[in-house]
Design a protein around this motif. Structure first.
Motif, short mmCIF file in Angstrom:
data_model
loop_
_atom_site.label_atom_id
_atom_site.label_comp_id
_atom_site.label_asym_id
_atom_site.label_seq_id
_atom_site.Cartn_x
_atom_site.Cartn_y
_atom_site.Cartn_z
N ALA A 162 0.89 -1.18 0.03
CA ALA A 162 -0.06 0.06 -0.03
C ALA A 162 0.89 1.12 -0.20
O ALA A 162 1.77 1.43 0.85
CB ALA A 162 -0.96 -0.10 1.11
N ASP A 163 0.46 2.25 -0.88
CA ASP A 163 1.23 3.45 -0.83
C ASP A 163 1.20 4.43 0.39
O ASP A 163 2.22 4.96 0.67
CB ASP A 163 0.86 4.21 -1.99
N ILE A 164 0.27 4.40 0.86
CA ILE A 164 -0.14 5.16 2.10
C ILE A 164 -1.03 4.35 3.11
O ILE A 164 -2.03 3.69 2.59
CB ILE A 164 -0.78 6.68 1.79
N ILE A 165 -0.87 4.35 4.23
CA ILE A 165 -1.55 3.55 5.29
C ILE A 165 -1.94 4.64 6.19
O ILE A 165 -0.94 5.19 6.94
CB ILE A 165 -0.71 2.20 5.86
N THR A 166 -3.16 4.76 6.82
CA THR A 166 -3.46 5.62 8.08
C THR A 166 -4.05 4.86 9.30
O THR A 166 -4.84 3.94 8.80
CB THR A 166 -4.25 6.86 7.74
N PHE A 167 -3.74 5.20 10.37
CA PHE A 167 -4.52 4.51 11.40
C PHE A 167 -4.24 5.27 12.76
O PHE A 167 -3.41 6.34 12.88
CB PHE A 167 -4.17 3.05 11.70
N SER A 168 -5.21 5.23 13.90
CA SER A 168 -5.37 6.02 15.05
C SER A 168 -4.17 5.34 16.17
O SER A 168 -3.89 4.26 16.11
CB SER A 168 -6.79 5.50 15.83
N GLY A 169 -3.81 6.22 16.73
CA GLY A 169 -2.87 5.79 17.87
C GLY A 169 -3.52 5.47 19.08
O GLY A 169 -2.92 4.63 20.01
N ASP A 170 -4.72 5.77 19.23
CA ASP A 170 -5.52 5.45 20.65
C ASP A 170 -6.59 4.18 20.55
O ASP A 170 -7.29 4.09 21.33
CB ASP A 170 -6.08 6.60 21.23
N LYS A 171 -6.46 3.55 19.26
CA LYS A 171 -7.46 2.45 19.23
C LYS A 171 -6.73 1.10 19.65
O LYS A 171 -5.96 1.01 20.56
CB LYS A 171 -8.16 2.20 17.92
N MET A 172 -6.58 0.14 18.79
CA MET A 172 -5.89 -1.02 19.12
C MET A 172 -4.38 -0.95 19.31
O MET A 172 -3.77 -1.78 20.00
CB MET A 172 -6.00 -2.21 17.96
N LEU A 173 -3.58 0.18 18.99
CA LEU A 173 -2.31 0.41 19.26
C LEU A 173 -2.23 0.64 20.69
O LEU A 173 -1.08 0.29 21.27
CB LEU A 173 -1.76 1.58 18.56
N GLY A 174 -3.39 1.13 21.32
CA GLY A 174 -3.19 1.41 22.78
C GLY A 174 -2.26 2.61 23.36
O GLY A 174 -1.99 2.44 24.57
N GLY A 175 -2.15 3.60 22.49
CA GLY A 175 -1.34 4.75 22.87
C GLY A 175 -2.20 5.84 23.02
O GLY A 175 -3.43 6.04 23.22
N PRO A 176 -1.23 7.21 22.73
CA PRO A 176 -2.16 8.40 22.97
C PRO A 176 -2.98 8.82 21.49
O PRO A 176 -2.88 8.14 20.50
CB PRO A 176 -1.07 9.44 22.85
N GLN A 177 -4.00 9.51 21.46
CA GLN A 177 -4.70 10.00 20.37
C GLN A 177 -3.86 10.79 19.46
O GLN A 177 -3.01 11.65 19.68
CB GLN A 177 -5.66 11.04 20.84
N CYS A 178 -3.60 10.25 18.37
CA CYS A 178 -2.90 10.67 17.23
C CYS A 178 -3.50 9.72 16.02
O CYS A 178 -3.98 8.90 15.94
CB CYS A 178 -1.37 10.53 17.35
N GLY A 179 -2.77 10.26 14.93
CA GLY A 179 -2.93 9.90 13.61
C GLY A 179 -1.62 9.45 12.82
O GLY A 179 -1.01 10.17 12.71
N ILE A 180 -1.37 8.14 12.70
CA ILE A 180 -0.20 7.83 12.14
C ILE A 180 -0.20 7.21 10.72
O ILE A 180 -1.49 6.63 10.18
CB ILE A 180 0.12 6.20 12.74
N ILE A 181 0.81 7.91 9.94
CA ILE A 181 0.70 7.83 8.48
C ILE A 181 2.06 7.16 8.16
O ILE A 181 3.17 7.52 8.74
CB ILE A 181 0.83 9.31 7.94
N LEU A 182 1.81 6.10 7.54
CA LEU A 182 2.99 5.23 6.71
C LEU A 182 2.97 5.10 5.35
O LEU A 182 1.72 5.31 4.71
CB LEU A 182 2.94 3.85 7.43
N GLY A 183 4.00 4.86 4.89
CA GLY A 183 3.84 4.59 3.21
C GLY A 183 5.26 4.82 2.71
O GLY A 183 6.27 4.88 3.15
N LYS A 184 5.04 4.98 1.19
CA LYS A 184 6.18 5.27 0.32
C LYS A 184 6.75 6.56 0.75
O LYS A 184 6.17 7.73 1.06
CB LYS A 184 5.79 5.30 -0.99
N LYS A 185 8.19 6.68 0.72
CA LYS A 185 8.92 7.65 1.15
C LYS A 185 8.50 9.30 0.45
O LYS A 185 8.26 10.11 1.17
CB LYS A 185 10.48 7.54 0.93
#
Ligand SMILES: *Cc1c(COP(=O)(O)O)cnc(C)c1O
Length: 476
Positions: A290-313
Motif C-alpha cells: 500500500a502506498d499510504i496507510i493511516t490508523f489511530s494511535g489510541d485504538k488497538m495500538l493502545g497509545g495516545p490520540q494521534c493519527g499515524i501515516i505510513l507509506g512510500k517515502k
C-alpha cells in the motif's frame, strides 16, 4: 397557585444579600469571588426551576437562608473540583471513546515524569546544534516495527486521512467502494472528509458488492487515488464481494495510481495468536505494498490520540511538506506517549503485558473469573434485602469501532434488586468518587471486570456496599 408562586419567587434571597451573609463571606476568604458567584447563580436557578415545576400539593423548596447557604457551600466544593476526572469503566467496552479510549501504560507515565516538566530536543538536532524535526523521535521506530519506508504522525486519524487526501488528490478524483463510505462515531464521515480535502469522490459498486471491474471502469485522466477504508465498526455479511488490497494494488500499478488504505484501528500484533479473530495487521498492509496507510494511535495500538501515516517515502515527504501539517501537528505530550508506547512493542509479550488496552483484550476467561471472585470477596457481606449480588457470564466488546463482531467472553458482577429501581443503582455508582460507569440491561446492573483495573477493585467494592446501605435509607 400562580399567585402563590409569584409570592414565593419574591422570597428567594438575592445574590447581593447572599454575598453579604456571614457564611458566604467566610467562603469568600478562601475562594475566588467569580467561583462563588457561579455557585450562587446555579443554586438560585435550580430553586427557580423547582418552584416553576411544583404542582398543587407538592412540597415547595425550603428558602430559609441556612438551607440556601448550605447548598451554595456544597456547590462551591463541587465547582472547585477539576472537571476532567478519573472514572472507573465497568462497561466492558475496552476502547470507549467517551471514556478516553486507551488508558496509557506506566511506561508512558514515567515518560511524562521525566520529559514533560523540562526542555527537550523536540525540534533540535543534538548532533548539529541546528533545528531538527519533531517527527524523527517516532519515525524510525515506526519504520522498524512495520517495515514502511516513511512515517509521520498528526493529531488523529481523521486528520491523517484529511492531509493524505489533500496532498495526493486535491482537485482530482478518489475512487472508493460504496461499501466503505463509513461514518465513525458521528463526527468522522469519509465523504465529508473527502470534500474538505478538496478531492472529489467517485463511488463505485454497491453497498454489498464491488469488483475490480467497477474500479477500473471509472479510472480516467483526473483519477488521483484508489482508496480502501477498513470497515472497522460494521460488517456487511451475506451476499458480498470486496476487492482485496492486493488486487487494488495490482490495479493501481497497471494505471500508475497510488493506493491508500485507512485501517482505522491498526493492529501491530496478530491477535489471532491470542484467541481473537484474524484482523489484518499494519505490517500486512505495508508488505502488500500500500502506498499510504493511516490508523489511530489510541485504538488497538493502545497509545495516545494521534493519527499515524505510513507509506512510500516520496508521498510521506510530500505530506510532511503540506501546509496543513502545521495545523494538524502533534504536541510533545503526544510524542512522549507515542515514543514510549512504540518502544514497548519491540517485544510482543512485553507489549501484551504492559499496554493496558492489549492486556485487557488478551485477558483469559479464567483470569477474569478470578478477578470477579476477588471483587466479590472485597464486597463481603451486604444486606441481601436491598441488593443481591451474583456473578454471571457475558461479553465485553473491543469498541472504538474495532473488531465489531468480536465477542470477548467475560465474567460480570450482576446486581439485582426488588425494591430499588435498577437505574437508581446505576446513578448511585456514577455519583461515587471516583464515578463508576456500569451497564444496565433488562433491569440488571452489570459490571464487567475486564475493564476494571486491579487497583480499582477496592473502590468498586466500597461503592457497592454504600449503594446497598443507601438503598435502605431510600426505602425507609
Ligand atoms: C476511528 C476511525 C477513524 C477516525 O480516527 P480518529 O483517530 O478517531 O480520528 C477513521 N477511519 C476509520 C476506518 C476509523 O475506524
Amino acid at each position: 397557585m400562580e399567585d402563590n408562586k409569584n409570592l414565593i419567587f419574591r422570597q428567594i434571597p438575592s445574590v447581593d444579600y447572599l454575598l453579604e451573609s456571614s457564611p458566604i463571606k467566610r467562603v469568600l476568604l478562601t475562594t475566588p469571588r467569580s467561583l462563588v458567584l457561579r455557585a450562587i447563580r446555579q443554586v438560585l436557578d435550580d430553586i427557580r426551576t423547582r418552584i416553576e415545576r411544583t404542582q398543587m400539593g407538592d412540597e415547595l423548596p425550603d428558602l430559609g437562608l441556612n438551607n440556601v447557604v448550605d447548598q451554595i457551600v456544597k456547590r462551591v466544593s463541587i465547582l472547585s473540583q477539576p472537571r476532567l476526572r478519573h472514572v472507573i469503566n465497568a462497561t466492558g467496552v475496552i476502547l470507549h471513546t467517551n471514556l478516553g479510549r486507551s488508558p496509557l501504560s506506566r511506561r508512558v507515565i514515567a515518560g511524562f515524569n521525566s520529559l514533560a516538566g523540562c526542555y527537550s530536543n523536540l525540534e533540535y538536532d543534538l548532533r548539529t546544534g541546528k533545528r531538527g524535526s519533531r517527527y524523527v523521535h517516532v519515525e524510525e521506530i515506526l519504520m522498524e516495527l512495520t517495515g514502511a519506508e516513511g512515517a509521520m504522525v498528526v493529531n488523529n486519524n481523521a486528520a491523517a486521512v484529511l492531509i493524505a487526501m489533500d496532498t495526493i488528490a486535491k482537485d482530482r478524483e478518489v475512487i472508493i467502494s460504496r461499501g466503505q463510505l463509513v461514518a465513525i462515531g458521528g463526527s468522522f464521515r469519509i465523504p465529508e472528509v473527502m470534500k474538505k480535502s478538496g478531492a472529489s469522490m467517485l463511488e463505485v459498486g454497491t453497498t454489498n458488492k464491488t469488483s475490480v471491474n467497477d474500479y477500473e471502469s471509472v479510472i480516467g485522466p483526473d483519477t488521483a487515488l484508489l482508496l480502501k477504508v477498513h470497515t472497522s465498526n460494521f460488517r456487511i455479511v451475506g451476499f458480498t464481494e470486496e476487492v482485496g488490497l492486493e488486487e487494488l494494488i495490482a490495479l493501481g500499478k497497471k494505471y500508475s495510481l497510488p493506493v491508500m488504505e485507512d485501517l482505522g484501528s491498526g493492529c501491530l500484533i496478530d491477535f489471532s495468536r491470542y484467541g481473537l479473530k484474524k484482523e489484518p495487521t499494519v505490517q500486512d498492509s505495508v508488505a502488500k505494498g500500500a502506498d499510504i496507510i493511516t490508523f489511530s494511535g489510541d485504538k488497538m495500538l493502545g497509545g495516545p490520540q494521534c493519527g499515524i501515516i505510513l507509506g512510500k517515502k516520496e508521498i510521506v515527504s510530500a505530506i510532511k511538506a503540506n501546509q496543513l501539517n502545521r495545523a494538524l501537528r502533534v504536541d510533545k505530550l503526544t510524542l512522549i506517549a507515542l515514543q514510549e508506547t512504540l518502544d514497548t512493542y519491540r517485544y510482543e509479550q512485553r507489549a501484551i503485558r504492559q499496554i493496558p488496552t492489549l492486556r485487557m483484550l488478551c485477558q483469559s476467561y479464567q483470569g477474569l473469573c478470578r478477578k470477579a471472585k476477588r471483587l466479590l470477596n472485597l464486597i463481603g457481606e451486604i444486606d441481601e434485602d436491598n441488593l443481591s449480588i451474583g456473578l454471571c457470564d457475558g461479553f465485553s466488546r473491543v469498541g472504538g469501532g474495532a473488531m465489531p463482531l468480536e465477542e470477548l467472553r467475560s465474567r460480570l458482577l450482576c446486581l439485582t434488586t426488588q425494591r430499588i429501581p435498577a437505574h437508581y443503582i446505576v446513578e448511585s455508582l456514577r455519583s461515587h468518587g471516583p464515578p463508576i460507569i456500569a451497564r444496565l440491561e433488562k433491569d440488571q446492573v452489570l459490571l464487567d471486570v475486564r475493564t476494571i483495573q486491579e487497583k480499582e477493585l477496592k473502590i468498586v467494592a466500597e461503592a457497592i456496599r454504600k449503594t446497598a446501605e443507601k438503598g435502605t435509607e431510600r426505602i425507609s
